[in-house]
Design a protein around this motif. Structure first.
Motif, PDB file in Angstrom:
ATOM      1  N   LEU A   1       0.855  -1.185   0.000  1.00 40.81           N
ATOM      2  CA  LEU A   1       0.000   0.000   0.000  1.00 40.81           C
ATOM      3  C   LEU A   1       0.889   1.232   0.000  1.00 40.81           C
ATOM      4  O   LEU A   1       1.680   1.443   0.926  1.00 40.81           O
ATOM      5  N   MET A   2       0.756   2.020  -1.051  1.00 37.46           N
ATOM      6  CA  MET A   2       1.530   3.245  -1.220  1.00 37.46           C
ATOM      7  C   MET A   2       0.630   4.425  -0.861  1.00 37.46           C
ATOM      8  O   MET A   2      -0.527   4.481  -1.287  1.00 37.46           O
ATOM      9  N   PHE A   3       1.183   5.360  -0.103  1.00 35.16           N
ATOM     10  CA  PHE A   3       0.402   6.475   0.420  1.00 35.16           C
ATOM     11  C   PHE A   3       0.822   7.798  -0.196  1.00 35.16           C
ATOM     12  O   PHE A   3       1.970   7.982  -0.581  1.00 35.16           O
ATOM     13  N   LYS A   4      -0.145   8.709  -0.240  1.00 35.16           N
ATOM     14  CA  LYS A   4       0.173  10.089  -0.599  1.00 35.16           C
ATOM     15  C   LYS A   4       1.093  10.630   0.485  1.00 35.16           C
ATOM     16  O   LYS A   4       1.252  10.038   1.547  1.00 35.16           O
ATOM     17  N   ASP A   5       1.689  11.768   0.228  1.00 42.98           N
ATOM     18  CA  ASP A   5       2.592  12.357   1.207  1.00 42.98           C
ATOM     19  C   ASP A   5       1.788  12.742   2.445  1.00 42.98           C
ATOM     20  O   ASP A   5       0.880  13.579   2.372  1.00 42.98           O
ATOM     21  N   LEU A   6       2.078  12.104   3.557  1.00 45.02           N
ATOM     22  CA  LEU A   6       1.369  12.359   4.806  1.00 45.02           C
ATOM     23  C   LEU A   6       2.166  13.362   5.632  1.00 45.02           C
ATOM     24  O   LEU A   6       3.389  13.284   5.700  1.00 45.02           O
ATOM     25  N   LYS A   7       1.477  14.264   6.254  1.00 42.24           N
ATOM     26  CA  LYS A   7       2.125  15.282   7.084  1.00 42.24           C
ATOM     27  C   LYS A   7       2.267  14.778   8.512  1.00 42.24           C
ATOM     28  O   LYS A   7       1.484  13.972   8.973  1.00 42.24           O
ATOM     29  N   GLY A   8       3.283  15.279   9.192  1.00 43.62           N
ATOM     30  CA  GLY A   8       3.472  14.930  10.596  1.00 43.62           C
ATOM     31  C   GLY A   8       4.727  14.114  10.816  1.00 43.62           C
ATOM     32  O   GLY A   8       5.500  13.843   9.895  1.00 43.62           O
ATOM     33  N   SER A   9       4.921  13.718  12.060  1.00 42.80           N
ATOM     34  CA  SER A   9       6.093  12.933  12.437  1.00 42.80           C
ATOM     35  C   SER A   9       6.012  11.537  11.838  1.00 42.80           C
ATOM     36  O   SER A   9       4.946  11.107  11.376  1.00 42.80           O
ATOM     37  N   GLU A  10       7.119  10.814  11.874  1.00 45.43           N
ATOM     38  CA  GLU A  10       7.110   9.438  11.379  1.00 45.43           C
ATOM     39  C   GLU A  10       6.109   8.593  12.164  1.00 45.43           C
ATOM     40  O   GLU A  10       5.380   7.790  11.591  1.00 45.43           O
ATOM     41  N   ALA A  11       6.051   8.793  13.477  1.00 46.08           N
ATOM     42  CA  ALA A  11       5.106   8.033  14.308  1.00 46.08           C
ATOM     43  C   ALA A  11       3.665   8.334  13.907  1.00 46.08           C
ATOM     44  O   ALA A  11       2.824   7.428  13.836  1.00 46.08           O
ATOM     45  N   ALA A  12       3.367   9.598  13.637  1.00 52.88           N
ATOM     46  CA  ALA A  12       2.009   9.971  13.226  1.00 52.88           C
ATOM     47  C   ALA A  12       1.670   9.368  11.868  1.00 52.88           C
ATOM     48  O   ALA A  12       0.546   8.887  11.653  1.00 52.88           O
ATOM     49  N   CYS A  13       2.631   9.367  10.948  1.00 53.22           N
ATOM     50  CA  CYS A  13       2.412   8.768   9.619  1.00 53.22           C
ATOM     51  C   CYS A  13       2.177   7.263   9.741  1.00 53.22           C
ATOM     52  O   CYS A  13       1.290   6.714   9.089  1.00 53.22           O
ATOM     53  N   LYS A  14       2.969   6.606  10.585  1.00 52.12           N
ATOM     54  CA  LYS A  14       2.790   5.161  10.797  1.00 52.12           C
ATOM     55  C   LYS A  14       1.387   4.869  11.333  1.00 52.12           C
ATOM     56  O   LYS A  14       0.724   3.933  10.883  1.00 52.12           O
ATOM     57  N   ALA A  15       0.943   5.668  12.290  1.00 54.12           N
ATOM     58  CA  ALA A  15      -0.386   5.471  12.881  1.00 54.12           C
ATOM     59  C   ALA A  15      -1.484   5.660  11.837  1.00 54.12           C
ATOM     60  O   ALA A  15      -2.444   4.878  11.794  1.00 54.12           O
ATOM     61  N   ARG A  16      -1.349   6.663  10.981  1.00 52.47           N
ATOM     62  CA  ARG A  16      -2.355   6.888   9.928  1.00 52.47           C
ATOM     63  C   ARG A  16      -2.361   5.721   8.946  1.00 52.47           C
ATOM     64  O   ARG A  16      -3.416   5.285   8.488  1.00 52.47           O
ATOM     65  N   MET A  17      -1.161   5.231   8.593  1.00 49.73           N
ATOM     66  CA  MET A  17      -1.080   4.090   7.679  1.00 49.73           C
ATOM     67  C   MET A  17      -1.732   2.865   8.298  1.00 49.73           C
ATOM     68  O   MET A  17      -2.505   2.162   7.641  1.00 49.73           O
ATOM     69  N   GLU A  18      -1.443   2.589   9.570  1.00 54.07           N
ATOM     70  CA  GLU A  18      -2.021   1.430  10.235  1.00 54.07           C
ATOM     71  C   GLU A  18      -3.543   1.546  10.299  1.00 54.07           C
ATOM     72  O   GLU A  18      -4.256   0.573  10.034  1.00 54.07           O
ATOM     73  N   ASN A  19      -4.059   2.723  10.628  1.00 58.11           N
ATOM     74  CA  ASN A  19      -5.512   2.923  10.659  1.00 58.11           C
ATOM     75  C   ASN A  19      -6.129   2.676   9.287  1.00 58.11           C
ATOM     76  O   ASN A  19      -7.213   2.089   9.172  1.00 58.11           O
ATOM     77  N   GLU A  20      -5.443   3.125   8.236  1.00 58.69           N
ATOM     78  CA  GLU A  20      -5.949   2.918   6.880  1.00 58.69           C
ATOM     79  C   GLU A  20      -5.950   1.436   6.515  1.00 58.69           C
ATOM     80  O   GLU A  20      -6.887   0.935   5.894  1.00 58.69           O
ATOM     81  N   VAL A  21      -4.911   0.713   6.908  1.00 60.04           N
ATOM     82  CA  VAL A  21      -4.849  -0.728   6.642  1.00 60.04           C
ATOM     83  C   VAL A  21      -5.987  -1.437   7.373  1.00 60.04           C
ATOM     84  O   VAL A  21      -6.630  -2.328   6.815  1.00 60.04           O
ATOM     85  N   GLU A  22      -6.263  -1.038   8.601  1.00 61.81           N
ATOM     86  CA  GLU A  22      -7.373  -1.639   9.349  1.00 61.81           C
ATOM     87  C   GLU A  22      -8.706  -1.366   8.659  1.00 61.81           C
ATOM     88  O   GLU A  22      -9.569  -2.245   8.589  1.00 61.81           O
ATOM     89  N   ARG A  23      -8.879  -0.158   8.132  1.00 61.39           N
ATOM     90  CA  ARG A  23     -10.117   0.178   7.405  1.00 61.39           C
ATOM     91  C   ARG A  23     -10.252  -0.674   6.151  1.00 61.39           C
ATOM     92  O   ARG A  23     -11.327  -1.205   5.854  1.00 61.39           O
ATOM     93  N   ILE A  24      -9.163  -0.845   5.428  1.00 56.35           N
ATOM     94  CA  ILE A  24      -9.188  -1.656   4.207  1.00 56.35           C
ATOM     95  C   ILE A  24      -9.456  -3.120   4.553  1.00 56.35           C
ATOM     96  O   ILE A  24     -10.231  -3.791   3.864  1.00 56.35           O
ATOM     97  N   TYR A  25      -8.846  -3.620   5.622  1.00 59.10           N
ATOM     98  CA  TYR A  25      -9.118  -5.000   6.058  1.00 59.10           C
ATOM     99  C   TYR A  25     -10.621  -5.159   6.319  1.00 59.10           C
ATOM    100  O   TYR A  25     -11.231  -6.129   5.868  1.00 59.10           O
ATOM    101  N   ALA A  26     -11.209  -4.219   7.032  1.00 61.74           N
ATOM    102  CA  ALA A  26     -12.646  -4.293   7.337  1.00 61.74           C
ATOM    103  C   ALA A  26     -13.488  -4.235   6.069  1.00 61.74           C
ATOM    104  O   ALA A  26     -14.496  -4.947   5.947  1.00 61.74           O
ATOM    105  N   THR A  27     -13.077  -3.411   5.111  1.00 61.39           N
ATOM    106  CA  THR A  27     -13.791  -3.319   3.835  1.00 61.39           C
ATOM    107  C   THR A  27     -13.751  -4.653   3.098  1.00 61.39           C
ATOM    108  O   THR A  27     -14.769  -5.142   2.600  1.00 61.39           O
ATOM    109  N   LEU A  28     -12.573  -5.253   3.044  1.00 64.29           N
ATOM    110  CA  LEU A  28     -12.433  -6.531   2.342  1.00 64.29           C
ATOM    111  C   LEU A  28     -13.107  -7.675   3.100  1.00 64.29           C
ATOM    112  O   LEU A  28     -13.612  -8.612   2.492  1.00 64.29           O
ATOM    113  N   LEU A  29     -13.116  -7.587   4.426  1.00 68.19           N
ATOM    114  CA  LEU A  29     -13.726  -8.632   5.246  1.00 68.19           C
ATOM    115  C   LEU A  29     -15.179  -8.857   4.846  1.00 68.19           C
ATOM    116  O   LEU A  29     -15.629  -9.995   4.734  1.00 68.19           O
TER     117      LEU A  29
END
Length: 184
Positions: free
Chosen positions: A30-58
């Motif tokens: 999963l490739m993301f648009k340029d996310l703003k914020g710290s690396e930790a904040a970007c990681k958290a946004r990516m993880e939340n997005e992956v969880e949303r996609i998992y739920a969508t596919l589920l």
């Protein structure tokens, strides 16, 4: 054997056990648009997005999750990753975003689902819902054909190289005891 290697072996065994039970695995990138914020904040946004996609596919694979034991749900294991410099550089759309940080994982479809389609087809059909958040530039699906253990090791290479900690490896579905009251 180091603690890190024991943990990697355990995750590889989780993937192999599911393959032996009839699950079909695919590598997801999963490739993301340029996310703003710290690396930790970007990681958290990516993880939340992956969880949303998992739920969508589920919902595409299981009609009523409450009637299916959790060990028969689709399985996902992944983490943030960075590109590895190789002799031949291949341009991947979005790789320059977030200093190359993206999310990689293995999505495993159980043998009994509500559709006969494979993950590639399901992702293609669900693309409008997957891309709805506006955070992704691309999602790439590649079926795992022969080497699930090697694929699991590949997904965990950021952990193996000590770029992330074991607490940053995302496993879905979560056990019911790990879910919040909101069902997150």
């Amino acid at each position: 054997m180091s603690h890190k290697q024991k943990l990697i072996n355990a995750y590889q065994s989780m993937v192999e056990e599911r393959v032996d039970a009839g699950f079909e695995g695919s590598l997801l990138t999963l490739m993301f648009k340029d996310l703003k914020g710290s690396e930790a904040a970007c990681k958290a946004r990516m993880e939340n997005e992956v969880e949303r996609i998992y739920a969508t596919l589920l919902t595409r694979f299981l009609k009523d999750q409450s009637k299916v034991p959790i060990d028969e749900w689709p399985f996902f294991m992944g983490c943030v990753d960075w590109p590895v410099h190789k002799k031949v550089k291949k341009a991947i759309h979005g790789i320059a975003n977030n200093d190359g940080m993206h999310f990689g994982g293995i999505y495993m479809v159980p043998p009994k689902t509500r559709t006969a389609m494979n993950l590639e087809d399901v992702v293609e059909r669900a693309m409008p819902q997957i891309m709805r958040s506006g955070l992704l530039t691309n999602i790439h699906v590649k079926p795992i054909r022969d080497t699930p253990r090697k694929a699991a090791g590949y997904v965990l290479k950021s952990f193996d190289r000590l770029r992330i900690g074991s607490d940053e490896i995302l496993i879905l579905p979560r056990h019911h005891s790990e879910m919040s009251k909101k069902g997150a």
